[in-house]
Design a protein around this motif. Structure first.
Motif, PDB file in Angstrom:
ATOM      1  N   PHE A 110       0.695  -1.165  -0.087  1.00 55.01           N
ATOM      2  CA  PHE A 110      -0.022  -0.145   0.117  1.00 55.01           C
ATOM      3  C   PHE A 110       0.914   1.243  -0.090  1.00 55.01           C
ATOM      4  CE2 PHE A 110      -3.265  -2.830   1.764  1.00 55.01           C
ATOM      5  CZ  PHE A 110      -4.307  -2.580   0.905  1.00 55.01           C
ATOM      6  N   ALA A 111       2.050   1.138   0.660  1.00 57.79           N
ATOM      7  CA  ALA A 111       3.179   2.284   0.930  1.00 57.79           C
ATOM      8  C   ALA A 111       3.461   2.824  -0.525  1.00 57.79           C
ATOM      9  CB  ALA A 111       4.034   2.297   1.753  1.00 57.79           C
ATOM     10  N   ASP A 112       3.802   1.591  -1.094  1.00 57.65           N
ATOM     11  CA  ASP A 112       4.335   1.816  -2.477  1.00 57.65           C
ATOM     12  C   ASP A 112       3.757   2.535  -3.475  1.00 57.65           C
ATOM     13  OD1 ASP A 112       6.646   0.899  -1.671  1.00 57.65           O
ATOM     14  OD2 ASP A 112       6.478  -1.242  -2.652  1.00 57.65           O
ATOM     15  N   THR A 113       2.010   2.549  -3.328  1.00 58.40           N
ATOM     16  CA  THR A 113       1.103   2.934  -4.197  1.00 58.40           C
ATOM     17  C   THR A 113       0.741   4.447  -3.795  1.00 58.40           C
ATOM     18  OG1 THR A 113      -0.607   1.762  -3.445  1.00 58.40           O
ATOM     19  CG2 THR A 113       0.490   0.771  -4.892  1.00 58.40           C
ATOM     20  N   GLY A 114       1.245   4.669  -2.435  1.00 57.31           N
ATOM     21  CA  GLY A 114       0.586   6.140  -1.741  1.00 57.31           C
ATOM     22  C   GLY A 114      -0.913   5.736  -1.352  1.00 57.31           C
ATOM     23  N   ALA A 115      -1.262   4.606  -1.121  1.00 65.37           N
ATOM     24  CA  ALA A 115      -2.475   4.370  -0.784  1.00 65.37           C
ATOM     25  C   ALA A 115      -2.570   4.215   0.837  1.00 65.37           C
ATOM     26  CB  ALA A 115      -3.227   2.906  -1.299  1.00 65.37           C
ATOM     27  N   GLN A 116      -3.833   4.412   1.315  1.00 68.83           N
ATOM     28  CA  GLN A 116      -3.792   4.271   2.892  1.00 68.83           C
ATOM     29  C   GLN A 116      -4.907   3.189   3.085  1.00 68.83           C
ATOM     30  OE1 GLN A 116      -5.045   8.311   3.968  1.00 68.83           O
ATOM     31  NE2 GLN A 116      -2.952   9.081   3.774  1.00 68.83           N
ATOM     32  N   PHE A 117      -4.720   2.091   3.663  1.00 71.29           N
ATOM     33  CA  PHE A 117      -5.479   1.166   4.144  1.00 71.29           C
ATOM     34  C   PHE A 117      -5.728   1.039   5.642  1.00 71.29           C
ATOM     35  CE2 PHE A 117      -7.628  -2.729   3.363  1.00 71.29           C
ATOM     36  CZ  PHE A 117      -7.636  -3.418   4.375  1.00 71.29           C
ATOM     37  N   SER A 118      -6.962   0.658   5.953  1.00 73.33           N
ATOM     38  CA  SER A 118      -7.307   0.625   7.376  1.00 73.33           C
ATOM     39  C   SER A 118      -8.526  -0.405   7.650  1.00 73.33           C
ATOM     40  CB  SER A 118      -7.625   2.129   8.256  1.00 73.33           C
ATOM     41  OG  SER A 118      -8.868   2.524   7.671  1.00 73.33           O
ATOM     42  N   GLY A 119      -8.725  -0.996   9.052  1.00 72.52           N
ATOM     43  CA  GLY A 119      -9.853  -1.676   9.142  1.00 72.52           C
ATOM     44  C   GLY A 119     -10.114  -1.640  10.604  1.00 72.52           C
ATOM     45  N   GLY A 120     -11.354  -2.252  11.026  1.00 77.12           N
ATOM     46  CA  GLY A 120     -11.758  -2.206  12.202  1.00 77.12           C
ATOM     47  C   GLY A 120     -13.262  -2.358  12.657  1.00 77.12           C
ATOM     48  N   ALA A 121     -13.526  -2.425  13.818  1.00 73.66           N
ATOM     49  CA  ALA A 121     -14.945  -2.791  14.202  1.00 73.66           C
ATOM     50  C   ALA A 121     -15.572  -1.858  15.138  1.00 73.66           C
ATOM     51  CB  ALA A 121     -15.267  -4.258  14.794  1.00 73.66           C
ATOM     52  N   SER A 122     -16.935  -1.635  14.840  1.00 71.75           N
ATOM     53  CA  SER A 122     -17.585  -0.587  15.963  1.00 71.75           C
ATOM     54  C   SER A 122     -18.695  -1.567  16.561  1.00 71.75           C
ATOM     55  CB  SER A 122     -18.197   0.567  15.205  1.00 71.75           C
ATOM     56  OG  SER A 122     -19.314   0.101  14.412  1.00 71.75           O
ATOM     57  N   SER A 123     -19.729  -0.916  17.192  1.00 68.59           N
ATOM     58  CA  SER A 123     -20.727  -1.758  17.930  1.00 68.59           C
ATOM     59  C   SER A 123     -21.531  -2.406  17.000  1.00 68.59           C
ATOM     60  CB  SER A 123     -21.517  -0.752  18.921  1.00 68.59           C
ATOM     61  OG  SER A 123     -22.096   0.240  17.867  1.00 68.59           O
ATOM     62  N   ASP A 124     -21.879  -1.968  15.699  1.00 64.84           N
ATOM     63  CA  ASP A 124     -22.816  -2.513  14.719  1.00 64.84           C
ATOM     64  C   ASP A 124     -22.292  -3.086  13.635  1.00 64.84           C
ATOM     65  OD1 ASP A 124     -25.085  -1.720  16.375  1.00 64.84           O
ATOM     66  OD2 ASP A 124     -25.368  -0.169  15.504  1.00 64.84           O
ATOM     67  N   SER A 125     -21.104  -2.539  13.337  1.00 58.90           N
ATOM     68  CA  SER A 125     -20.522  -3.088  12.038  1.00 58.90           C
ATOM     69  C   SER A 125     -19.159  -3.035  12.038  1.00 58.90           C
ATOM     70  CB  SER A 125     -21.136  -2.052  10.825  1.00 58.90           C
ATOM     71  OG  SER A 125     -20.474  -1.042  11.056  1.00 58.90           O
ATOM     72  N   ALA A 126     -18.679  -3.702  10.937  1.00 60.73           N
ATOM     73  CA  ALA A 126     -16.799  -3.642  10.942  1.00 60.73           C
ATOM     74  C   ALA A 126     -16.669  -3.641   9.270  1.00 60.73           C
ATOM     75  CB  ALA A 126     -16.360  -5.117  11.420  1.00 60.73           C
ATOM     76  N   GLY A 127     -15.427  -3.351   9.138  1.00 62.10           N
ATOM     77  CA  GLY A 127     -15.178  -3.201   7.545  1.00 62.10           C
ATOM     78  C   GLY A 127     -13.655  -2.651   7.417  1.00 62.10           C
ATOM     79  N   VAL A 128     -13.439  -2.430   6.055  1.00 58.88           N
ATOM     80  CA  VAL A 128     -12.119  -1.796   5.786  1.00 58.88           C
ATOM     81  C   VAL A 128     -12.369  -0.584   4.747  1.00 58.88           C
ATOM     82  CG1 VAL A 128     -11.080  -4.360   5.676  1.00 58.88           C
ATOM     83  CG2 VAL A 128     -11.846  -3.660   3.617  1.00 58.88           C
ATOM     84  N   GLN A 129     -11.337  -0.030   4.556  1.00 62.09           N
ATOM     85  CA  GLN A 129     -11.321   1.381   3.882  1.00 62.09           C
ATOM     86  C   GLN A 129     -10.069   1.658   3.213  1.00 62.09           C
ATOM     87  OE1 GLN A 129     -13.300   4.642   5.868  1.00 62.09           O
ATOM     88  NE2 GLN A 129     -12.171   6.107   4.930  1.00 62.09           N
ATOM     89  N   LEU A 130     -10.220   2.070   2.050  1.00 59.47           N
ATOM     90  CA  LEU A 130      -9.092   2.460   1.292  1.00 59.47           C
ATOM     91  C   LEU A 130      -8.935   3.692   0.522  1.00 59.47           C
ATOM     92  CD1 LEU A 130      -6.306   1.244  -0.395  1.00 59.47           C
ATOM     93  CD2 LEU A 130      -7.793   0.767  -2.114  1.00 59.47           C
ATOM     94  N   ARG A 131      -8.049   4.511   0.425  1.00 56.96           N
ATOM     95  CA  ARG A 131      -7.702   5.759  -0.246  1.00 56.96           C
ATOM     96  C   ARG A 131      -6.609   5.581  -1.100  1.00 56.96           C
ATOM     97  NH1 ARG A 131      -8.096  12.111   1.088  1.00 56.96           N
ATOM     98  NH2 ARG A 131     -10.062  11.513   0.846  1.00 56.96           N
ATOM     99  N   THR A 132      -7.084   5.938  -2.544  1.00 56.79           N
ATOM    100  CA  THR A 132      -6.069   5.551  -3.553  1.00 56.79           C
ATOM    101  C   THR A 132      -6.211   6.602  -4.409  1.00 56.79           C
ATOM    102  OG1 THR A 132      -5.156   3.734  -4.857  1.00 56.79           O
ATOM    103  CG2 THR A 132      -7.602   3.721  -4.620  1.00 56.79           C
ATOM    104  N   LEU A 133      -5.043   6.795  -5.372  1.00 56.16           N
ATOM    105  CA  LEU A 133      -4.861   7.668  -6.502  1.00 56.16           C
ATOM    106  C   LEU A 133      -5.729   6.663  -7.540  1.00 56.16           C
ATOM    107  CD1 LEU A 133      -1.197   8.577  -6.224  1.00 56.16           C
ATOM    108  CD2 LEU A 133      -3.043  10.037  -6.026  1.00 56.16           C
ATOM    109  N   THR A 134      -6.207   7.426  -8.595  1.00 49.31           N
ATOM    110  CA  THR A 134      -6.858   6.904  -9.643  1.00 49.31           C
ATOM    111  C   THR A 134      -6.137   6.698 -10.845  1.00 49.31           C
ATOM    112  OG1 THR A 134      -8.035   9.036  -9.977  1.00 49.31           O
ATOM    113  CG2 THR A 134      -9.291   7.352  -8.781  1.00 49.31           C
ATOM    114  N   SER A 135      -4.801   7.307 -10.709  1.00 55.10           N
ATOM    115  CA  SER A 135      -3.821   7.192 -11.693  1.00 55.10           C
ATOM    116  C   SER A 135      -3.173   5.742 -11.889  1.00 55.10           C
ATOM    117  CB  SER A 135      -2.899   7.986 -11.659  1.00 55.10           C
ATOM    118  OG  SER A 135      -2.253   7.954 -10.537  1.00 55.10           O
ATOM    119  N   GLU A 136      -3.002   5.259 -12.992  1.00 55.23           N
ATOM    120  CA  GLU A 136      -2.297   3.913 -13.279  1.00 55.23           C
ATOM    121  C   GLU A 136      -0.842   4.225 -13.203  1.00 55.23           C
ATOM    122  OE1 GLU A 136      -3.646   1.321 -12.711  1.00 55.23           O
ATOM    123  OE2 GLU A 136      -5.970   1.622 -13.451  1.00 55.23           O
ATOM    124  N   PRO A 137      -0.002   3.007 -12.771  1.00 56.15           N
ATOM    125  CA  PRO A 137      -0.593   1.696 -12.321  1.00 56.15           C
ATOM    126  C   PRO A 137      -1.032   1.789 -10.618  1.00 56.15           C
ATOM    127  CG  PRO A 137       1.953   1.813 -12.243  1.00 56.15           C
ATOM    128  CD  PRO A 137       1.351   3.286 -12.798  1.00 56.15           C
TER     129      PRO A 137
END
Length: 449
Positions: free
Chosen positions: A100-127
């Motif tokens: 993720f670091a090599d692409t400049g992306a930020q990734f995270s995950g976790g849980a709350s009381s009702d739900s859990a999930g993962v999240q990504l922020r990324t550039l839309t340029s290729e590659p």
């Protein structure tokens, strides 16, 4: 249990995203172009195109919050959410972080009381875009749960819990939740024993039965097309487990039911801290409540409006008992709490409790004045653009809308709903939800009497 593994509710209406603000470039009165559909995988998709920056924010949420923790293994939802991203098929924890670091992306995950999930922020340029999305897909669909890593993270969690349990705010929060929600998941807490009881097999089973592609909500905000969003949402969920869950996995119990199961009381906890920590409240509002906006405006006047609120005026301005005081409603799958709070020196504890309770009871009886209502509505409407001024904030909003089934025009109608609130509707809504005889008061530190 908001990723700290001790909190019970998701705080506030809007989830904050990453720090960079990708502002949606449209007139203030324009409708937000939010779209929704069901992917081939069965996942619900929420999408909004935002072209101001070449970035995409995407998150995938599941009905996998701490409300699903088995008895005796409280903390399993948080442990599972934390372990995703710490190993995947053919990839170590460091490989994933570096990828993720090599692409400049930020990734995270976790849980709350009702739900859990993962999240990504990324550039839309290729590659960069394709690499980040491919890695997210692998991490989400092919996780590897390593026993040594789980043991390491459990030790960290136990150490953090031990430290937290020495702090008055943690003690107050836990006692408050237990009193408001007896025999309910929102009132349970992680313990050293429950954390140490969690095994890799537990994490694997929780993932297989809760991270279901056909029950997921995929939310996307950024500079991609509808066609790209359709493809991406299906790619991220098609390879996930599939299954069914009993009942409504996010809850739905309203305040009347939950208030009937608890009792108003005062709880005193001794602590050597210099200040007393005081909480007061009761179960009050589920997500999607029809009088949500009436309660939002009412609370802004009572304790949500900072220096112009009644609680601040009575406790700080008139008497100098505290630097700050507050109140809020925290909507959740089942009715979340109305909570008021203050910290004050120990010798002022009894007076602060008395003034807080008297101010709340007076508001229940009389409600706001017309002048207070006008000022609150102006403030809330004027501040609304700040709630949706970045991709991250928009992502949090549309994710919440998707999870809880709110209409696509929820944000478009937000200010109009605020405008509809009257003195009478605010007073009646507050009096319906906040019952004097059901108020729980928790005091950690000084004496109430």
């Amino acid at each position: 249990m908001l990723s700290s593994k001790n909190k019970v509710f998701i705080r506030g209406l809007f989830a904050a995203g990453a720090t960079a603000a990708a502002v949606f470039a449209a007139p203030a009165n324009a409708a937000l172009p939010i779209e929704s559909w069901t992917a081939a995988s069965g996942a619900k998709v929420m999408f909004m195109r935002a072209e101001a920056l070449p970035m995409l924010d995407v998150r995938v949420d599941f009905p996998a919050g701490s409300r699903a923790d088995p008895k005796g293994k409280e903390g399993l939802a948080s442990a599972t959410g934390d372990m995703i991203g710490r190993g995947a098929e053919g990839l170590s924890e460091n490989d994933i972080a570096d990828g993720f670091a090599d692409t400049g992306a930020q990734f995270s995950g976790g849980a709350s009381s009702d739900s859990a999930g993962v999240q990504l922020r990324t550039l839309t340029s290729e590659p960069e875009f394709s690499k980040a999305i491919s890695l997210m897909k692998t991490v989400l669909q092919k996780p590897v749960f390593n026993a040594d890593i789980l043991a390491r993270e459990t030790a960290r969690s136990v150490a953090g819990l031990k430290e937290a349990l020495t702090k008055p705010d943690t003690l107050a929060d836990r006692a408050f939740a237990t009193a408001l929600y007896p025999n309910h998941p929102y009132g349970t807490h992680t313990t050293e024993a429950s954390l140490n009881a969690i095994t890799v097999a537990d994490v694997e089973q929780f993932y297989k039965t809760r991270y279901l592609g056909n029950k997921a909500v995929v939310s996307l905000v950024g500079n991609i097309t509808r066609a790209q969003a359709e493809q991406l949402a299906n790619e991220l969920t098609a390879g996930l487990p599939k299954g069914e869950l009993q009942g409504n996995p996010l809850g739905g119990a309203d305040y009347q039911e939950l208030q009937a199961a608890m009792k108003g009381q005062t709880i005193q906890i001794d602590h050597p801290a210099a200040q007393s920590h005081i909480l007061m409240g009761l179960p009050a509002m589920r997500r999607g409540a029809p009088d949500y906006f009436d309660l939002l405006v009412a609370n802004h006047i009572l304790g949500g409006g900072g220096f112009v609120s009644r609680l601040m005026d009575e406790i700080r301005e008139k008497r100098g008992l505290a630097y700050s005081t507050y109140s809020y409603f925290m909507p959740a799958g089942d009715a979340g709490p109305f909570q008021a709070g203050v910290q004050t020196k120990k010798e002022s504890t009894a007076e602060a409790v008395q003034i807080m309770r008297r101010t709340i009871l007076d508001f229940i009886e009389k409600g706001p004045t017309q002048a207070e209502l006008n000022a609150a509505k102006q403030n809330l409407i004027g501040g609304f653009p700040l709630r949706i001024d970045s991709n991250g904030k928009l992502l949090g909003n549309i994710s919440m809308m998707g999870l809880h089934g709110l209409p696509l025009n929820y944000l478009d109608n937000w200010t109009a709903e605020i405008e509809k609130v009257t003195v009478q509707s605010a007073r009646e809504a507050f009096a319906r939800h906040v019952k004097a005889d059901k108020l729980v008061t928790v005091v950690v530190g000084g004496k109430v009497e």
